[in-house]
Write an enzyme that holds these catalytic residues in place. Structure first.
Site, PDB file in Angstrom:
ATOM      1  N   SER A 113      15.210  -4.448   1.601  1.00 25.05           N
ATOM      2  CA  SER A 113      13.715  -4.237   1.743  1.00 25.05           C
ATOM      3  C   SER A 113      12.895  -5.009   0.548  1.00 25.05           C
ATOM      4  CB  SER A 113      13.204  -2.766   1.684  1.00 25.05           C
ATOM      5  OG  SER A 113      11.708  -2.827   1.231  1.00 25.05           O
ATOM      6  N   ASP A 142      16.637   6.552   2.498  1.00 23.85           N
ATOM      7  CA  ASP A 142      16.473   5.535   1.461  1.00 23.85           C
ATOM      8  C   ASP A 142      17.747   5.195   0.777  1.00 23.85           C
ATOM      9  OD1 ASP A 142      14.785   4.212  -0.292  1.00 23.85           O
ATOM     10  OD2 ASP A 142      14.012   5.619  -1.525  1.00 23.85           O
ATOM     11  N   ARG A 147       0.922  -1.166   0.017  1.00 28.74           N
ATOM     12  CA  ARG A 147       0.003   0.009   0.029  1.00 28.74           C
ATOM     13  C   ARG A 147       0.922   1.293   0.165  1.00 28.74           C
ATOM     14  NH1 ARG A 147      -5.303  -1.069   0.786  1.00 28.74           N
ATOM     15  NH2 ARG A 147      -5.999  -2.928   1.733  1.00 28.74           N
ATOM     16  N   ALA A 148       0.315   2.305  -0.489  1.00 24.63           N
ATOM     17  CA  ALA A 148       1.002   3.569  -0.384  1.00 24.63           C
ATOM     18  C   ALA A 148       1.661   4.190   0.876  1.00 24.63           C
ATOM     19  CB  ALA A 148       0.397   4.584  -1.107  1.00 24.63           C
ATOM     20  N   THR A 191       0.303  -0.437  -5.738  1.00 24.86           N
ATOM     21  CA  THR A 191      -0.479  -1.213  -6.464  1.00 24.86           C
ATOM     22  C   THR A 191      -1.612  -1.925  -5.710  1.00 24.86           C
ATOM     23  OG1 THR A 191       1.353  -2.025  -7.814  1.00 24.86           O
ATOM     24  CG2 THR A 191      -0.247  -3.391  -7.757  1.00 24.86           C
ATOM     25  N   THR A 199       4.105   6.903   1.004  1.00 27.58           N
ATOM     26  CA  THR A 199       4.350   8.409   0.724  1.00 27.58           C
ATOM     27  C   THR A 199       3.774   8.860  -0.750  1.00 27.58           C
ATOM     28  OG1 THR A 199       6.381   8.450  -0.041  1.00 27.58           O
ATOM     29  CG2 THR A 199       6.108   8.711   2.269  1.00 27.58           C
TER      30      THR A 199
END
Length: 510
Positions: A276, A268, A207-208, A215, A210
């Site tokens: 990840s 990031d 899920r989103a 998808t 940011t």
């Protein structure tokens, strides 16, 4: 607490209506029978115990009567995870910090960690024994430096922390994009094409966090995505593929926790990104993996050199765990497709699968290219025939039929499929040619409009790079469901449209 006994006090559980996100939080009355300053002073974390159930939580004190002197209030996440009834008795005492925090301190001091030490950290994080501050300490110390051995250990530990899927077939294919590009719902086109060919592609998606939509958020417009492991297996066995939310099947659960702390800190790093992604693919049982690296000025990767460095890390981890990894770079200069936001993106996907003449050509072409790479893994296919096969499956309607089969198997979600009725066009301020579109800006604008919480919120693009525009001509349309979000997004877009428009003679943009 009675100083003459070591037994912690027992309080009655009260469920309090506090959504504390991911963190376990408990609320104690300042008049509590369990509270003594000399016991709780200096402690922000407490340990709860009821029978064989234990939970670490952050402690908050209240004077307003939210909980009584003989009660302990559990926030919604804490109540759900503790799994004990309202009114049940729970003991509470100052928490002993997890032993693995010693390893975090060692990492902060510049030491490399052993596999067992990284495993202990990830186990404690996945069981919610760390506060956000402690998770941030681990992430920042790892961002400073991470050895190749630590990268492998982190990937393995994160995969081991949750469900690991096993499939009784020799080849399981998957694809993943590192994100950052609005729209770009290629997975929802690729999966039905590849599944229609007959390859197994159990796609688990996020899920989103940011972005305006992950998808899973977009697929939820069309079908249920919160399937359990057994339900997911049944769909894959029936349809060769699925499009489900990875969080519900508990793949690499520590990853979602780490990401939710990384993003506000703008962390990031390449190593954390690779760990990840690869931990989830390892847990999903993938044997062949295609990685999409968009490159562009406002993408996560700005240059080909950045992409090359990241590619090598993916290949290194894939080789170690026996996953065949192929990495390709794609155009990340602008959004893919015309829609940004769950409903608008779902419309783009179904337009491509339906061979609608008005379907976004960039989404169609990129999806075909990605599907071709995966189909070429099929040992029965002659080399280089993947693209022709993918186009045949799309043009013939086989991919659309397969998508409907997947949607039916996953079942209805009950989500709204209506585009937000509050709408405003953002118009060009001058004549010229679109020279650049800021992807990061559009992610923020669409979220300001309410996406992905409001499925129908988002942005519909009318112009892409290279298009001619005239002053006053609409560049894009903002859609929203709520007035407050609509006003916020429109004001932000009027302040900075996210478009760079240059003169038709090729001069500088304004």
């Amino acid at each position: 607490m009675d100083a003459s006994t070591d037994k912690p006090p027992r309080l009655k559980i009260r469920r309090v209506n506090l959504d504390t996100g991911r963190e376990n939080v408990v609320v104690l009355s300042r008049r509590s029978v369990a509270l003594r300053p000399d016991v709780f002073r200096g402690f922000s974390r407490v340990e709860l115990k009821a029978g064989d159930r234990e939970l670490l939580a952050t402690l908050l004190l209240t004077d307003d009567g939210m909980v009584g002197p003989d009660e302990l209030g559990l926030s919604e996440p804490a109540f759900r995870r503790f799994g004990q009834p309202v009114g049940g008795l729970v003991s509470v005492k100052p928490a002993t910090p997890p032993e693995s925090l010693d390893y975090v301190r060692a990492k902060i001091q510049g030491h490399s960690l052993q596999p067992a030490e990284i495993g202990a950290i990830i186990d404690d994080i996945s069981h919610y024994r760390y506060s956000d501050m402690e998770i941030a300490a681990f992430l920042i110390s790892s961002a400073s430096f991470m050895t190749s051995g630590e990268l492998l250990s982190l990937s393995r530990a994160m995969a081991d922390a949750g469900t690991e899927l096993k499939w009784d077939r020799p080849m399981v294919v998957d694809k993943h994009c590192i994100g950052g590009i609005p729209g770009n719902r290629t997975s929802m086109v690729v999966v039905p094409i590849v599944a229609a060919h007959g390859l197994t592609i159990p796609k688990t998606s996020s899920r989103a966090i940011t972005s305006p939509a992950g998808t899973a958020d977009t697929m939820e417009v069309l079908a249920r995505v919160d399937l359990g492991v057994d339900e997911m297996r049944e769909v894959v066995n029936t349809c060769h593929g699925c499009l489900v939310w990875g969080g519900h099947v508990n793949l690499s659960p520590a990853d979602d926790i780490l990401i939710s702390v990384e993003r506000p800190l703008s962390l990031d790093t390449r190593e954390q990104m690779v760990a990840s992604i690869m931990s989830k693919k390892l847990a999903a049982g993938s044997t062949h993996l295609l990685i999409d690296l968009p490159v562009g000025p406002s993408a996560k990767l700005a240059t080909a050199m950045d992409a090359m460095r990241l590619r090598k890390l993916f290949e290194f981890v894939g080789d170690h765990f026996g996953i065949a990894v192929e990495v390709i770079t794609t155009d990340g200069r602008q959004p893919i497709g015309n829609g940004i936001g769950p409903v608008l993106e779902a419309q783009d996907v179904m337009a491509v699968l339906s061979n609608d003449p008005l379907a976004p050509k960039d989404l169609r072409e990129k999806s075909l290219r990605l599907a071709a790479h995966l189909i070429d893994y099929d040992p029965e296919m002659r080399g280089g025939k993947g693209y022709a096969r993918a186009r045949e499956l799309l043009d013939s309607g086989a991919a659309l039929k397969q998508m409907h089969k997947i949607i039916d198997a996953q079942g209805p979600s009950g989500c709204s499929t209506t585009v937000g009725t509050l709408a405003a066009d953002i118009k060009a301020e001058r004549d010229g040619i679109v020279q650049a579109i800021d992807c990061l800006r559009f992610n923020r604008l669409a979220r300001s409009a309410g996406a992905p919480i409001d499925k129908g919120a988002g942005i519909r693009l009318f112009k892409k790079i290279g298009d001619r525009v005239e002053q006053g001509e609409p560049l894009y349309r903002i859609h929203a469901v709520e007035q407050a979000e609509f006003d916020l997004a429109v004001a932000a877009a009027n302040a900075d449209s996210g478009y760079a428009i240059g003169p038709r003679d090729g001069g500088s943009a304004r």
